[in-house]
Design a protein around this motif. Sequence first.
Motif, PDB file in Angstrom:
ATOM      1  N   ALA A   5       7.477 -13.947  -1.415  1.00 24.51           N
ATOM      2  CA  ALA A   5       8.055 -14.759  -0.347  1.00 24.51           C
ATOM      3  C   ALA A   5       9.207 -15.573  -0.919  1.00 24.51           C
ATOM      4  O   ALA A   5       9.122 -16.080  -2.034  1.00 24.51           O
ATOM      5  CB  ALA A   5       7.007 -15.678   0.259  1.00 24.51           C
ATOM      6  N   ASP A   6      10.287 -15.688  -0.133  1.00 23.74           N
ATOM      7  CA  ASP A   6      11.432 -16.481  -0.590  1.00 23.74           C
ATOM      8  C   ASP A   6      11.300 -17.919  -0.091  1.00 23.74           C
ATOM      9  O   ASP A   6      10.285 -18.296   0.516  1.00 23.74           O
ATOM     10  CB  ASP A   6      12.755 -15.838  -0.173  1.00 23.74           C
ATOM     11  N   ALA A   7      12.322 -18.735  -0.325  1.00 25.55           N
ATOM     12  CA  ALA A   7      12.299 -20.156   0.059  1.00 25.55           C
ATOM     13  C   ALA A   7      12.164 -20.349   1.565  1.00 25.55           C
ATOM     14  O   ALA A   7      11.704 -21.391   2.024  1.00 25.55           O
ATOM     15  CB  ALA A   7      13.564 -20.844  -0.450  1.00 25.55           C
ATOM     16  N   ASN A   8      12.536 -19.328   2.353  1.00 23.08           N
ATOM     17  CA  ASN A   8      12.424 -19.406   3.818  1.00 23.08           C
ATOM     18  C   ASN A   8      11.110 -18.823   4.323  1.00 23.08           C
ATOM     19  O   ASN A   8      10.935 -18.602   5.513  1.00 23.08           O
ATOM     20  CB  ASN A   8      13.595 -18.674   4.482  1.00 23.08           C
ATOM     21  N   ASN A   9      10.203 -18.503   3.402  1.00 27.65           N
ATOM     22  CA  ASN A   9       8.913 -17.906   3.707  1.00 27.65           C
ATOM     23  C   ASN A   9       9.043 -16.499   4.291  1.00 27.65           C
ATOM     24  O   ASN A   9       8.189 -16.056   5.051  1.00 27.65           O
ATOM     25  CB  ASN A   9       8.080 -18.807   4.620  1.00 27.65           C
ATOM     26  N   LEU A  10      10.119 -15.814   3.959  1.00 30.95           N
ATOM     27  CA  LEU A  10      10.275 -14.415   4.343  1.00 30.95           C
ATOM     28  C   LEU A  10       9.631 -13.548   3.269  1.00 30.95           C
ATOM     29  O   LEU A  10       9.895 -13.718   2.079  1.00 30.95           O
ATOM     30  CB  LEU A  10      11.753 -14.047   4.495  1.00 30.95           C
ATOM     31  N   THR A  11       8.791 -12.632   3.674  1.00 27.96           N
ATOM     32  CA  THR A  11       8.094 -11.776   2.735  1.00 27.96           C
ATOM     33  C   THR A  11       8.913 -10.516   2.486  1.00 27.96           C
ATOM     34  O   THR A  11       9.382  -9.879   3.425  1.00 27.96           O
ATOM     35  CB  THR A  11       6.700 -11.396   3.264  1.00 27.96           C
ATOM     36  N   THR A  12       9.043 -10.170   1.244  1.00 30.01           N
ATOM     37  CA  THR A  12       9.741  -8.960   0.845  1.00 30.01           C
ATOM     38  C   THR A  12       8.706  -7.974   0.329  1.00 30.01           C
ATOM     39  O   THR A  12       7.821  -8.339  -0.446  1.00 30.01           O
ATOM     40  CB  THR A  12      10.759  -9.252  -0.282  1.00 30.01           C
ATOM     41  N   VAL A  13       8.832  -6.718   0.750  1.00 27.10           N
ATOM     42  CA  VAL A  13       7.970  -5.656   0.258  1.00 27.10           C
ATOM     43  C   VAL A  13       8.831  -4.748  -0.590  1.00 27.10           C
ATOM     44  O   VAL A  13       9.841  -4.217  -0.119  1.00 27.10           O
ATOM     45  CB  VAL A  13       7.340  -4.855   1.420  1.00 27.10           C
ATOM     46  N   SER A  14       8.442  -4.578  -1.819  1.00 22.90           N
ATOM     47  CA  SER A  14       9.152  -3.664  -2.706  1.00 22.90           C
ATOM     48  C   SER A  14       8.510  -2.292  -2.567  1.00 22.90           C
ATOM     49  O   SER A  14       7.393  -2.062  -3.025  1.00 22.90           O
ATOM     50  CB  SER A  14       9.039  -4.158  -4.146  1.00 22.90           C
ATOM     51  N   GLY A  15       9.189  -1.364  -1.901  1.00 24.22           N
ATOM     52  CA  GLY A  15       8.632  -0.036  -1.649  1.00 24.22           C
ATOM     53  C   GLY A  15       8.261   0.120  -0.188  1.00 24.22           C
ATOM     54  O   GLY A  15       8.283  -0.827   0.583  1.00 24.22           O
TER      55      GLY A  15
END
Length: 125
Positions: A5-15
């Motif tokens: 999760a980034d500073a904006n609480n956005l979740t990133t999925v790698s793959g």
Amino acid sequence: KVLSADANNLTTVSGAVLNTEDALSDGANIAWNVINSPVAKVTLAGNRNLSAPSGSTPAAGQFVSILVIQDGTGSRTLTFNAVYEFTGDVAPTLTTTVNKGDLFVFRYNGSKWLETGRNLNLTLS
């Protein structure tokens, strides 16, 4: 794969994320557990009803899809439960051609399953 999760609480999925396609049981009233089978297909062997989705607590914002396939006879109909909402408040007429499919995508708003897309008359093989 990694979730972060980034500073904006956005979740990133790698793959890639995969929801496997599950086959629903055909019957007079077709049950669809959208928690266990968010991506589903069913082959119609008669005129059928698609019941309201089941599963413990679907969440507002959840997307699901269903592929409705005509069997080797074709001309099968599907009546959608009232919780499925379509453009103009009118359920679509299925493709009637033998072995063809119609794909529907829905987004849950907390009370209704809103159609977000459809592809009709698909050749599946």
